[in-house]
Structure formats: structure tokens, C-alpha cells
Design a protein around this motif. Structure first.
Motif, PDB file in Angstrom:
ATOM      1  N   ALA A  55     -51.332  58.209  63.022  1.00 44.32           N
ATOM      2  CA  ALA A  55     -51.181  58.161  61.560  1.00 44.32           C
ATOM      3  C   ALA A  55     -51.730  59.467  60.986  1.00 44.32           C
ATOM      4  CB  ALA A  55     -51.923  56.952  60.995  1.00 44.32           C
ATOM      5  N   LEU A  56     -51.109  60.561  61.386  1.00 44.34           N
ATOM      6  CA  LEU A  56     -51.662  61.891  61.127  1.00 44.34           C
ATOM      7  C   LEU A  56     -51.095  62.569  59.896  1.00 44.34           C
ATOM      8  CD1 LEU A  56     -51.562  62.704  64.858  1.00 44.34           C
ATOM      9  CD2 LEU A  56     -53.630  62.998  63.510  1.00 44.34           C
ATOM     10  N   GLY A  57     -50.207  61.901  59.171  1.00 44.00           N
ATOM     11  CA  GLY A  57     -49.669  62.490  57.956  1.00 44.00           C
ATOM     12  C   GLY A  57     -48.558  63.484  58.243  1.00 44.00           C
ATOM     13  N   GLY A  58     -47.972  64.007  57.161  1.00 44.35           N
ATOM     14  CA  GLY A  58     -46.880  64.957  57.271  1.00 44.35           C
ATOM     15  C   GLY A  58     -47.374  66.388  57.237  1.00 44.35           C
ATOM     16  N   ALA A  59     -46.777  67.188  56.349  1.00 43.30           N
ATOM     17  CA  ALA A  59     -47.126  68.612  56.318  1.00 43.30           C
ATOM     18  C   ALA A  59     -47.481  69.102  54.923  1.00 43.30           C
ATOM     19  CB  ALA A  59     -45.961  69.433  56.873  1.00 43.30           C
ATOM     20  N   SER A  60     -47.694  68.197  53.981  1.00 44.94           N
ATOM     21  CA  SER A  60     -48.099  68.613  52.643  1.00 44.94           C
ATOM     22  C   SER A  60     -49.609  68.434  52.478  1.00 44.94           C
ATOM     23  CB  SER A  60     -47.365  67.796  51.579  1.00 44.94           C
ATOM     24  OG  SER A  60     -47.742  66.431  51.641  1.00 44.94           O
ATOM     25  N   TRP A  61     -50.191  69.233  51.611  1.00 44.86           N
ATOM     26  CA  TRP A  61     -51.635  69.211  51.372  1.00 44.86           C
ATOM     27  C   TRP A  61     -52.431  69.366  52.668  1.00 44.86           C
ATOM     28  CZ3 TRP A  61     -52.973  65.010  47.125  1.00 44.86           C
ATOM     29  CH2 TRP A  61     -52.221  65.293  45.983  1.00 44.86           C
ATOM     30  N   ASP A  89     -37.618  49.972  67.141  1.00 44.40           N
ATOM     31  CA  ASP A  89     -37.756  49.289  65.854  1.00 44.40           C
ATOM     32  C   ASP A  89     -39.209  48.952  65.543  1.00 44.40           C
ATOM     33  OD1 ASP A  89     -35.039  49.422  65.535  1.00 44.40           O
ATOM     34  OD2 ASP A  89     -34.653  47.345  66.124  1.00 44.40           O
ATOM     35  N   THR A  90     -40.029  48.883  66.570  1.00 45.47           N
ATOM     36  CA  THR A  90     -41.454  48.566  66.405  1.00 45.47           C
ATOM     37  C   THR A  90     -42.279  49.773  65.968  1.00 45.47           C
ATOM     38  OG1 THR A  90     -41.803  49.088  68.729  1.00 45.47           O
ATOM     39  CG2 THR A  90     -41.334  46.768  68.166  1.00 45.47           C
ATOM     40  N   LEU A  91     -41.638  50.951  65.877  1.00 38.43           N
ATOM     41  CA  LEU A  91     -42.282  52.246  65.625  1.00 38.43           C
ATOM     42  C   LEU A  91     -43.047  52.760  66.839  1.00 38.43           C
ATOM     43  CD1 LEU A  91     -43.488  51.901  61.909  1.00 38.43           C
ATOM     44  CD2 LEU A  91     -41.311  52.775  62.802  1.00 38.43           C
ATOM     45  N   GLU A  92     -42.733  52.206  68.008  1.00 40.95           N
ATOM     46  CA  GLU A  92     -43.243  52.754  69.262  1.00 40.95           C
ATOM     47  C   GLU A  92     -42.398  53.968  69.637  1.00 40.95           C
ATOM     48  OE1 GLU A  92     -44.414  51.166  73.754  1.00 40.95           O
ATOM     49  OE2 GLU A  92     -42.784  50.200  72.653  1.00 40.95           O
ATOM     50  N   LEU A  93     -43.046  55.028  70.105  1.00 42.38           N
ATOM     51  CA  LEU A  93     -42.344  56.225  70.527  1.00 42.38           C
ATOM     52  C   LEU A  93     -41.614  55.971  71.843  1.00 42.38           C
ATOM     53  CD1 LEU A  93     -45.079  58.918  69.780  1.00 42.38           C
ATOM     54  CD2 LEU A  93     -43.119  58.331  68.379  1.00 42.38           C
ATOM     55  N   ARG A  94     -40.315  56.244  71.873  1.00 43.83           N
ATOM     56  CA  ARG A  94     -39.543  56.021  73.097  1.00 43.83           C
ATOM     57  C   ARG A  94     -40.066  56.863  74.247  1.00 43.83           C
ATOM     58  NH1 ARG A  94     -34.810  53.185  72.159  1.00 43.83           N
ATOM     59  NH2 ARG A  94     -34.223  52.989  69.951  1.00 43.83           N
ATOM     60  N   ALA A  95     -40.519  58.061  73.951  1.00 44.41           N
ATOM     61  CA  ALA A  95     -40.985  58.976  74.992  1.00 44.41           C
ATOM     62  C   ALA A  95     -42.421  58.700  75.440  1.00 44.41           C
ATOM     63  CB  ALA A  95     -40.874  60.419  74.498  1.00 44.41           C
ATOM     64  N   LEU A  96     -43.172  57.902  74.670  1.00 42.60           N
ATOM     65  CA  LEU A  96     -44.577  57.637  74.972  1.00 42.60           C
ATOM     66  C   LEU A  96     -44.863  56.149  74.819  1.00 42.60           C
ATOM     67  CD1 LEU A  96     -46.240  60.646  73.092  1.00 42.60           C
ATOM     68  CD2 LEU A  96     -46.133  60.325  75.573  1.00 42.60           C
ATOM     69  N   PRO A  97     -44.595  55.362  75.845  1.00 46.59           N
ATOM     70  CA  PRO A  97     -44.849  53.916  75.744  1.00 46.59           C
ATOM     71  C   PRO A  97     -46.294  53.626  75.353  1.00 46.59           C
ATOM     72  CG  PRO A  97     -43.592  54.431  77.724  1.00 46.59           C
ATOM     73  CD  PRO A  97     -44.025  55.750  77.130  1.00 46.59           C
ATOM     74  N   ALA A  98     -46.453  52.579  74.543  1.00 43.31           N
ATOM     75  CA  ALA A  98     -47.759  52.121  74.039  1.00 43.31           C
ATOM     76  C   ALA A  98     -48.341  53.066  72.995  1.00 43.31           C
ATOM     77  CB  ALA A  98     -48.765  51.897  75.170  1.00 43.31           C
ATOM     78  N   THR A  99     -47.520  54.002  72.497  1.00 47.03           N
ATOM     79  CA  THR A  99     -47.944  54.887  71.408  1.00 47.03           C
ATOM     80  C   THR A  99     -47.013  54.666  70.222  1.00 47.03           C
ATOM     81  OG1 THR A  99     -48.791  56.558  72.931  1.00 47.03           O
ATOM     82  CG2 THR A  99     -48.324  57.263  70.684  1.00 47.03           C
ATOM     83  N   PHE A 100     -47.591  54.380  69.077  1.00 43.51           N
ATOM     84  CA  PHE A 100     -46.849  54.047  67.873  1.00 43.51           C
ATOM     85  C   PHE A 100     -47.154  55.100  66.806  1.00 43.51           C
ATOM     86  CE2 PHE A 100     -47.602  50.370  70.395  1.00 43.51           C
ATOM     87  CZ  PHE A 100     -46.504  49.544  70.253  1.00 43.51           C
ATOM     88  N   ALA A 101     -46.284  55.200  65.822  1.00 47.63           N
ATOM     89  CA  ALA A 101     -46.499  56.173  64.740  1.00 47.63           C
ATOM     90  C   ALA A 101     -46.168  55.521  63.404  1.00 47.63           C
ATOM     91  CB  ALA A 101     -45.635  57.413  64.950  1.00 47.63           C
ATOM     92  N   CYS A 102     -46.789  56.019  62.336  1.00 42.22           N
ATOM     93  CA  CYS A 102     -46.585  55.407  61.017  1.00 42.22           C
ATOM     94  C   CYS A 102     -46.897  56.422  59.920  1.00 42.22           C
ATOM     95  CB  CYS A 102     -47.464  54.167  60.855  1.00 42.22           C
ATOM     96  SG  CYS A 102     -49.232  54.444  61.099  1.00 42.22           S
ATOM     97  N   GLY A 103     -46.592  56.030  58.692  1.00 39.85           N
ATOM     98  CA  GLY A 103     -46.911  56.857  57.533  1.00 39.85           C
ATOM     99  C   GLY A 103     -46.000  58.064  57.397  1.00 39.85           C
ATOM    100  N   GLU A 104     -46.553  59.157  56.868  1.00 39.92           N
ATOM    101  CA  GLU A 104     -45.750  60.345  56.583  1.00 39.92           C
ATOM    102  C   GLU A 104     -45.438  61.180  57.820  1.00 39.92           C
ATOM    103  OE1 GLU A 104     -46.219  62.603  52.912  1.00 39.92           O
ATOM    104  OE2 GLU A 104     -47.854  61.255  52.366  1.00 39.92           O
ATOM    105  N   MET A 105     -45.875  60.749  58.991  1.00 48.17           N
ATOM    106  CA  MET A 105     -45.418  61.383  60.217  1.00 48.17           C
ATOM    107  C   MET A 105     -43.935  61.130  60.449  1.00 48.17           C
ATOM    108  SD  MET A 105     -48.373  60.539  63.045  1.00 48.17           S
ATOM    109  CE  MET A 105     -47.721  61.692  64.250  1.00 48.17           C
ATOM    110  N   LEU A 106     -43.435  60.046  59.897  1.00 47.35           N
ATOM    111  CA  LEU A 106     -42.067  59.614  60.158  1.00 47.35           C
ATOM    112  C   LEU A 106     -41.087  60.300  59.215  1.00 47.35           C
ATOM    113  CD1 LEU A 106     -42.805  55.786  60.488  1.00 47.35           C
ATOM    114  CD2 LEU A 106     -42.925  57.561  62.259  1.00 47.35           C
TER     115      LEU A 106
END
Length: 391
Positions: free
Chosen positions: A157-163, A342-359
């Protein structure tokens, strides 16, 4: 081994941490900054716009691309309000439907949320900066030196690229890309427009333009915006920012409540000897800021009422493009939908999910941004908890 690791202590990360903890997981939140949710706190300085009181079908139309809409629908504006009230926040809804805490600050809500997470057993580690991968481990710089973590599940949940000064610096992009995660380039969203003003515009800096229509390739919208030293900014501009960023021309209707024939008629009735500013004030009640914009972008001004009316109804805006990404309220781009389950799990990194403005999604300001951060954090946290139970 850490059971569940959330990297990033903004609204999306904290929501994921809460969902994991409620599912019984032992959760650690790693935050690079000395304190949590700095962008959330900064947003709250001008009044924390949590969401928008709007019927869900209309609410969802503000999100693009539409892959994110089902996730937001799971935790829409009603759910966000219930969540905030559960943290002791008394809310009110403004005339435009925007929902705010009555205290108009983010800090009381964040303190209450932090206390609830502590009661759930969530461990917060500040000044823990993720610096990439080392083999199968996540590498961190910490106050005690380098540290490796191998959690059973991870939520990013590392955010995007603003601020970037508040933590959303997109440093993670090359690390995930090297692992095969598809990432769309970041672009500014909810940003102002750069304008190289003539000297005569200086007295108008800080003036709000109200009661004008903004015209793009796809239609018309009404929204207030501000003349600033460096250009145009404000909600009216942000609502159409994606179109403008992609190259749509912009023009203004300075008399949106009157049709072309009525504007022409009113101008024609004015005495010919009356100065143009006085004609515009008397006939159309234009304020000095609107007259200044007409002079800025409309010269040489036409002499006939018909041609002048046409200018007033469709005044081309000459600008130099979007303000830089680092100055934007939010960013478009990020982890592509096809890189995610659909679960927001990364296809390339099993058991790793992403959320927020990273997406890779965007929405205008007005409560839509925060709602999606809450919703995607909740979705990823719940999915990570289910994955944890299977590992």
C-alpha cells in the motif's frame, strides 16, 4: 516469520491491516515515514472530504477504468460513513454532497483508528523503508539497520507518484517491474493547468471563477475554479483533468445560463459609446475576473454583438498543459488490472497483494479518491486473510 506484513501506513494500508487483524492474523505495518498517513493528514488540513453522499450507480461512474467499480461498490459511500462514525466521527454533508467530519480534520479520526488497530494487536513500525527484494525476502532500511522479512502474506500500500515528499514516491516501480508485474506509467491526475499569463492578469490571482461552464470534446460541466499565479486549478478543472491531460481542448462559456441569441440581444441593447467593460457588466453582469479572461484569450475582441457573444459562449483556453506529476493531487497509472487477480493478488508474486493508489485507476476529487483507497485496502486485506488461512 511475520505472519502478515502491510507495507505503507496510509488509509489503504491501515484498512488492509484492520481486515487482517479482524481475521485473527498477527499483523505488522511497515511505514517509511516517522508517522502514519501523512498524505491523509495533509488532505485533512483543508477539510477531510471522506466520500460523497450520492446514489451508488452515479457514484461509480466517476471511476476509470471500470474494473475498479465492483471493488468500490463493496465499500461505497454509505459504508465509508458508517466506518468513520464507528471511529467516533460526527459527520455532515455539504450542499454538493461532499461528506466531512464535523471537526474538519483528519487527525482525530487517525488517532481513533490507530487506537483501534493497537487494540486488535497490530504492530506499527515507523521509519521502516522498503528498499526492494533480496532473494525471496523483502529488504528494509530501519532505525536499527538493514532488515529482511519473509512474511506469509504481504499487502503493498505504497501510494502512487503524487506528493512524493509525503511518501508516495513510486520507488517501488522498478522492483515490481523486475518481478514481471505490469505497470502503466504514472501521469498527473486532479491537477491544475499551467498558463503563462499576461501581466494584466496579476490582479486576478486568487480570484474564483463561478458560474462558468467548461467545454471539452465530450461535453460541458459546471464547476468552480481559481486563477492562480501559475495557471488554473480547483474542482472544476480537476473534474475534467483526465480529458485535458489526454489532449482535449478546453473552452469556457462565461454566460452558461443564457443562450447565444440572448447574449447577443443584451449586448446589442447597450449604447455604442459605453466602454466594453461597462457593457459586459451592465448587460451580462460579468465580474472583473471573467472580463480579464476574455481579454486574455479573446483579443482582438470582435466589434459586433454577434461575434462578441460567440466569444463569450466559447472562449478558447490557451494553456501549457498539466501541472507536474509531483504537484498533482493524485496520479493515474500504476499496477495494471491484468497484472492482478480479482482478489488484488499480484499474478507474478503469489501471496502478495496491492491496494490504493498503487493500482491503475483514477477518479476526481470530492471524496472519490479516499473511498477507493478504503475499498481496495479492505478488499486486499480480506483476500490476504483468506490466503493466509490456506497457507
Amino acid at each position: 516469520m511475520t505472519e502478515a506484513l502491510v507495507i505503507g501506513g496510509g488509509p489503504a494500508g491501515l484498512m488492509a491491516a484492520e481486515e487482517l487483524a479482524r481475521a485473527g492474523a498477527k499483523v505488522v505495518v511497515a511505514e517509511a515515514k516517522p508517522t502514519l498517513a501523512r498524505k491523509f493528514l495533509m488532505a485533512g488540513k483543508s477539510g477531510l472530504n471522506l466520500t460523497r453522499a450520492e446514489p451508488l450507480p452515479a457514484f461509480l461512474t466517476h471511476y476509470h477504468p471500470d474494473w475498479i467499480r465492483p471493488i468500490v461498490a463493496e465499500f461505497g459511500p454509505d459504508a465509508v460513513q458508517e466506518f468513520a462514525q464507528g471511529l467516533g466521527q460526527d459527520l455532515f454533508t455539504g450542499s454538493t454532497g461532499r461528506v466531512f467530519p464535523r471537526v474538519m480534520k483528519a487527525s482525530p479520526m487517525l488517532r481513533a483508528w490507530g487506537a483501534r488497530l493497537a487494540d486488535l494487536g497490530v504492530e506499527i513500525r515507523t521509519r521502516w523503508r522498503w528498499t526492494g527484494f533480496e532473494g525471496d525476502a523483502l529488504r528494509f532500511e530501519t532505525p536499527d539497520g538493514p532488515h529482511l522479512e519473509r512474511p506469509r502474506v504481504t499487502v503493498l500500500a505504497l501510494g502512487g507518484a503524487s506528493w512524493p515528499r509525503l511518501g508516495s514516491d513510486a520507488a517501488w516501480v522498478p522492483w515490481l517491474a523486475a518481478k514481471g508485474v505490469g505497470i502503466a506509467p504514472f501521469k498527473p491526475a486532479n491537477m491544475g493547468l499551467l498558463v503563462d499569463w499576461s501581466a494584466h492578469m496579476a490582479p486576478q490571482f486568487g480570484q474564483a471563477i463561478k458560474g462558468a461552464a467548461l467545454i471539452t470534446e465530450t461535453g460541458r460541466s459546471r464547476g468552480e475554479f481559481v486563477i492562480s499565479r501559475r495557471g488554473l486549478e480547483g474542482g472544476g478543472i480537476y473534474a475534467i483533468a483526465a480529458e485535458l491531460r489526454e489532449g482535449s481542448p478546453l473552452s469556457l462559456d462565461l454566460c452558461p445560463d443564457l443562450d447565444l441569441s440572448e447574449v447577443t440581444h443584451r449586448l446589442a441593447r447597450q449604447p455604442a459609446k459605453t466602454s466594453l467593460p461597462n457593457r459586459l457588466k451592465r448587460a451580462l453582469r460579468l465580474d472583473p475576473a471573467k472580463i480579464a479572461l476574455l481579454n486574455e484569450w479573446g483579443r482582438p475582441l470582435p466589434a459586433t454583438p454577434e461575434a462578441l457573444a460567440a466569444h463569450l459562449k466559447s472562449l478558447p483556453v490557451r494553456h501549457a498543459g498539466p501541472r507536474p506529476l509531483t504537484e498533482a493531487i493524485s496520479s493515474a497509472g500504476g499496477i495494471r488490472a491484468e497484472a492482478l487477480h480479482d482478489t488484488l493478488e499480484l499474478r507474478a508474486l503469489p501471496a502478495t497483494f496491492a491496494c490504493g493508489e498503487m493500482l491503475d485507476w483514477e477518479a476526481p476529487t470530492g471524496g472519490y479518491l479516499l473511498t477507493a483507497c478504503f475499498a481496495t485496502g479492505r478488499h486486499a486485506g480480506r483476500a490476504a486473510a483468506r490466503a493466509l488461512s490456506l497457507r
